[in-house]
Structures are given as C-alpha cells and as structure tokens.
Design an enzyme around this catalytic site. Structure first.
Site, PDB file in Angstrom:
ATOM      1  N   LYS A 137     -10.686  -2.394  18.710  1.00 21.63           N
ATOM      2  CA  LYS A 137      -9.147  -2.860  18.861  1.00 21.63           C
ATOM      3  C   LYS A 137      -8.760  -3.024  20.520  1.00 21.63           C
ATOM      4  O   LYS A 137      -7.867  -3.683  20.891  1.00 21.63           O
ATOM      5  CB  LYS A 137      -7.947  -1.936  18.237  1.00 21.63           C
ATOM      6  CG  LYS A 137      -8.404  -1.758  16.883  1.00 21.63           C
ATOM      7  CD  LYS A 137      -7.508  -2.754  15.808  1.00 21.63           C
ATOM      8  CE  LYS A 137      -7.586  -2.437  14.346  1.00 21.63           C
ATOM      9  NZ  LYS A 137      -6.856  -3.286  13.637  1.00 21.63           N
ATOM     10  N   PRO A 173      -2.784 -11.633  10.834  1.00 20.49           N
ATOM     11  CA  PRO A 173      -2.952 -11.460  12.367  1.00 20.49           C
ATOM     12  C   PRO A 173      -3.254  -9.965  12.408  1.00 20.49           C
ATOM     13  O   PRO A 173      -2.336  -8.946  11.828  1.00 20.49           O
ATOM     14  CB  PRO A 173      -1.606 -11.916  12.836  1.00 20.49           C
ATOM     15  CG  PRO A 173      -0.817 -11.975  12.032  1.00 20.49           C
ATOM     16  CD  PRO A 173      -1.244 -12.252  10.661  1.00 20.49           C
ATOM     17  N   ASP A 174      -3.824  -9.515  13.307  1.00 20.02           N
ATOM     18  CA  ASP A 174      -4.212  -8.130  13.950  1.00 20.02           C
ATOM     19  C   ASP A 174      -3.097  -7.849  14.875  1.00 20.02           C
ATOM     20  O   ASP A 174      -3.360  -8.365  16.152  1.00 20.02           O
ATOM     21  CB  ASP A 174      -5.654  -7.828  14.200  1.00 20.02           C
ATOM     22  CG  ASP A 174      -5.732  -6.314  14.336  1.00 20.02           C
ATOM     23  OD1 ASP A 174      -4.839  -5.627  14.990  1.00 20.02           O
ATOM     24  OD2 ASP A 174      -6.983  -6.088  13.994  1.00 20.02           O
ATOM     25  N   ASN A 176       0.831  -1.168   0.088  1.00 21.78           N
ATOM     26  CA  ASN A 176      -0.193  -0.062   0.093  1.00 21.78           C
ATOM     27  C   ASN A 176       0.853   1.269  -0.251  1.00 21.78           C
ATOM     28  O   ASN A 176       2.124   1.087   0.102  1.00 21.78           O
ATOM     29  CB  ASN A 176      -1.005  -0.013   1.244  1.00 21.78           C
ATOM     30  CG  ASN A 176      -0.127  -0.125   2.190  1.00 21.78           C
ATOM     31  OD1 ASN A 176       0.594   0.895   2.842  1.00 21.78           O
ATOM     32  ND2 ASN A 176      -0.221  -1.174   3.163  1.00 21.78           N
ATOM     33  N   LYS A 219     -13.323   1.776  15.607  1.00 28.05           N
ATOM     34  CA  LYS A 219     -12.122   1.084  15.701  1.00 28.05           C
ATOM     35  C   LYS A 219     -11.473   0.982  17.063  1.00 28.05           C
ATOM     36  O   LYS A 219     -10.902  -0.042  17.526  1.00 28.05           O
ATOM     37  CB  LYS A 219     -11.217   1.678  14.902  1.00 28.05           C
ATOM     38  CG  LYS A 219     -10.168   0.936  14.314  1.00 28.05           C
ATOM     39  CD  LYS A 219      -9.564   1.263  12.885  1.00 28.05           C
ATOM     40  CE  LYS A 219     -10.172   0.682  11.618  1.00 28.05           C
ATOM     41  NZ  LYS A 219      -9.741   1.355  10.394  1.00 28.05           N
TER      42      LYS A 219
END
Ligand code: CTP
Length: 413
Positions: free
Chosen positions: A356, A316-317, A219, A352
């Site tokens: 999270k 994975p986050d 990105n 978010k």
C-alpha cells in the site's frame, strides 16, 4: 457490552459543576451522576436561581459532596470557597448557563459564588466550559450573542445549544445539550491536545455493493474502531472528517461525518476530503470486488432451479491511491492503513504495508475484532513492530492517536 461506557474516563479528576437558573437543571442532576460514575470528584456550586429549580439536597446526594451556594459559607477555614474550589479543580463546567449568568461573566461580575469562582480561577490551567440553556428569543438576542462572543474571547469554551422543544412551549435553538453530550465534551476538554491543528480523514465501516435493489454484498465490519479513532482524534484537538459506510453508530461529537454506501462512493468522498487532510486513517473494510452489473429490478427465481451467475470487477483501492498521491509522497499527508487478517499477522501486515506504500500499518485479526468492543493491534512501521495488547477499542484508539501524533508532530505524552 460494558454497562458504563464512561467508566474511568474522569478518574481522579476534580470538577466544579456549576448550576445557574434554568429548567435544564434537571439535566444537571443526570450529568452529575454520569460524572461521578466516570470517576470524577464533583463539587457542585449553585446560584440562588438554580436552587429554585432543583434542591442542593438532590445535588449533594448525587455528587456525594456538600453543595456550595454562597460566597459567605463559613465552612472553609479561610472562608474563601472561590479560591479553594478553583485551585483544586481540573475544570469548571457550568450547566445550565443562563442568559443572566453569561451576562455576569461577560462583565466580569462576582456577585455570587459561582460567577466569583469563574473569575477567580487560574485562567491558563482551569478550563471553563459553559452549557447555555434558555428560551430561543433570549438565545438569539443580540445582547446574549454579544455576551457569548465576549466570554469566548475571555477564554471560556461554549459547548453550544440544541434545537428543539423548550420548557416554555416554544421550539428553537437554546436547549441545553443532553447530559451524555456534556460528559463527552468534558472528557474531550481534558484530553491532551496531541493533534492540535491537524486535519484528520478517516474511513470506517463496511461498504455495500448492490446486486439488485434489495440485495448486496457486504461484510461484518461494525465501524467501531474507526468511530473510536475519530472520537479520540477530535479529543486530541484535530478537525476530523469521518467517511462512514453503512453502520448503526452515533457520530462522535464534533466530528464531521459523510455517509456513503458503496466502495466507489467511499472512494469519491475520501479523494475529495484527502485534499485538505494531513493525516489519513483507513479503517474501512472496503469490499474488494463489486458485481459487474447491478440489476435494475429484483432478480426473481424463475422456478427452473438455475442460479444466477455473477461477474465481479475490482473496486478502487482507496488507501493505495491516497498514499500514492502527490501530497502523501511529498510528506504532507501521513497515511495509516489497517490490515484485517485471519492468520500470519506480522508477515501479512508487513507485506501489506509495502504494497500500500504507507508509513504505518495497523494489523488486527479480522474475525476476532469485527463487531467486538475490544481488540488487539500490531503497529508495523519502518522501525519494526509494536503490539498494543488487548483492550477496549476506546483505549486502543487513544493509544493509536498518540502513536500517530508522535510520528506526525514529534508529540510525546
Ligand atoms: N482499503 C482501501 N480500499 C480498498 C481495500 C482496502 O482503502 N479497496 C484499505 C483498508 O481500509 C485498509 C487497508 O486498505 O486500511 C487494507 O485492507 P484489507 O482489506 O486488509 O486489505 P486488502 O488490500 O483488501 O487485501 P487482502 O484482502 O488481500 O488482504
């Protein structure tokens, strides 16, 4: 692109720049110019030996101030340059600091104005920074190393030496750091120490998810925000580890950098270094998905016009995992997330933050920031949202570090 990235960094600061004898005096000329361009009022003081390498005239022209070379200079009304110069100074930086000069300091000698003013400076208020410069054998000599240790015990900050080719033709340790490195060290030394004693872990940049040996998915994240935060955190006194995806940015001075490529590499490195951290700041634009398989050889066009099909699996986050770790849950690790959105910043950032499980979420508009030198941030925590208006990433990083310090240690500017 800002022509002078250090503009205003030393605005209003009064710096004594001392030169002792060494071939690196030529770098002090560039340093002096850089300090002036950063907004400092620079008072140059030179030893007799320094005047053998560069003239006071050159340093006067660059600093815009008459240069002092003698403690017997009759210009000051009270004839006490060593007192006047140090009482007005925010810092004394000696570059180059020769072996002989460091030896003089170690003994507390005051035979020349520069050594005299180092001794006469108010030790609690005026930092003394030394940029050594000498032949590698002189640097390695036990006498020099003993003197270096002594001056550090006495409160001087040694800025280290570089390895490389030396003026004498030999190669090794002992070269003076470059002018820009010294400037960064000076700026760091003068920053408020809001994160003293903290261990900060930062992820930054994009990740690269390989499709085959030559292609991949990535990105447009440049890593600039994360690198700016790493620099600001280090300047604020933290020990900083920066886990960086593939970016073309120099490592901020004093920051430990771990280079990674894929989200899984970044995940491994972040989980390892999170063990020792008190603060985790996730600025990386981690790829959410990666190709389920990676071809061992380059995927070729076979001429049939059939395009390859690709399956994806989720990465994975990293932030969510760190934020849900036992240390974070126990309050020993303060986690800060970023949200790159394209619309509805506040609502998306709040959602978010909850998803999270982090105390502080920093929202920004992705397309407006990727690759840019400036940005605007929205800080969302359990008290609401505050805006850090558009500014350079450097300024925003300093503001964010102050906001984090306020939350972590109750520190206030
Ligand atoms: N993040 C992470 N690991 C991932 C994805 C994101 O650590 N695999 C972190 C980012 O570094 C950032 C935060 O999570 O601090 C939010 O990233 P963002 O890409 O905005 O959010 P996503 O969780 O990917 O959600 P979405 O793409 O749906 O907006």
């Amino acid at each position: 692109m800002n022509a002078n990235p250090n503009a205003g960094e030393l605005a209003g600061r009064r710096i004594v720049l001392g030169l002792s004898g060494g071939a690196a005096c030529f770098k002090a000329a560039e340093l002096c110019r850089g300090m002036v361009k950063a907004g400092a009022l620079v008072q140059v003081v030179m030893t007799e030996a320094a005047c053998q390498f560069i003239t006071p005239v050159a340093m006067q022209a660059l600093s815009g101030q008459p240069v002092y070379t003698s403690q017997w200079d009759a210009r000051p009304d009270n004839n006490m340059a060593h007192i006047n110069l140090t009482r007005a100074a925010d810092a004394v930086l000696v570059a180059p600091a020769s072996a002989d000069f460091i030896a003089q300091l170690a003994q507390g000698r005051a035979g020349e104005l520069l050594a005299l003013l180092c001794l006469a400076r108010p030790i609690e208020r005026v930092p003394l920074l030394l940029a050594p410069s000498m032949n590698r054998e002189m640097w390695a000599h036990p006498a020099t190393q003993r003197n270096v240790a002594q001056v550090q015990r006495d409160g001087a900050q040694m800025l280290g030496v570089a390895w490389g080719e030396q003026a004498c033709g030999e190669t090794g340790d002992g070269r003076m750091l470059e002018a820009d490195e010294l400037l960064q060290e000076l700026i760091a030394a003068l920053a408020p120490k809001a994160l003293a004693g903290q261990q900060v872990l930062i992820t930054a940049g994009p990740t690269f998810e390989a499709i085959d040996p030559v292609r991949g998915i990535t990105n447009r994240s440049s890593g600039k925000m994360g690198f700016a935060i790493a620099r600001a955190a280090r300047e604020a006194g933290a020990q900083v580890t920066l886990v960086a995806g593939p970016v073309a940015l120099p490592t901020p001075r004093g920051v430990r950098r771990v280079d990674v490529v894929s989200a899984r590499d970044m995940h491994l490195a972040a989980m390892e270094h999170a063990q020792d951290a008190n603060i985790f700041i996730a600025t990386a634009a981690v790829a959410d998905w990666r190709p389920a398989t990676q071809a061992e050889q380059k995927i070729k066009k076979d001429g049939s016009g059939v395009v390859p099909q690709m399956d994806f699996v989720e990465n994975p986050d990293i932030l969510a995992e760190v934020a849900h770790s036992a240390r974070a849950q126990a309050g020993d690790l303060f986690c800060v997330g970023f949200a790159a959105e394209s619309e509805n910043l506040l609502a998306n950032a709040q959602a978010k933050r909850a998803r999270k499980g982090v105390p502080l979420l920093v929202g920004n508009i992705g397309p407006a920031t990727f690759g840019q030198d400036d940005n605007a941030l929205l800080l969302v925590d359990d008290e609401g949202a505050i805006e850090l208006p558009r500014a350079s990433k450097r300024v925003l990083a300093q503001q964010l570090v102050a906001e984090i310090a306020r939350r972590v240690s109750g520190w206030s500017a």
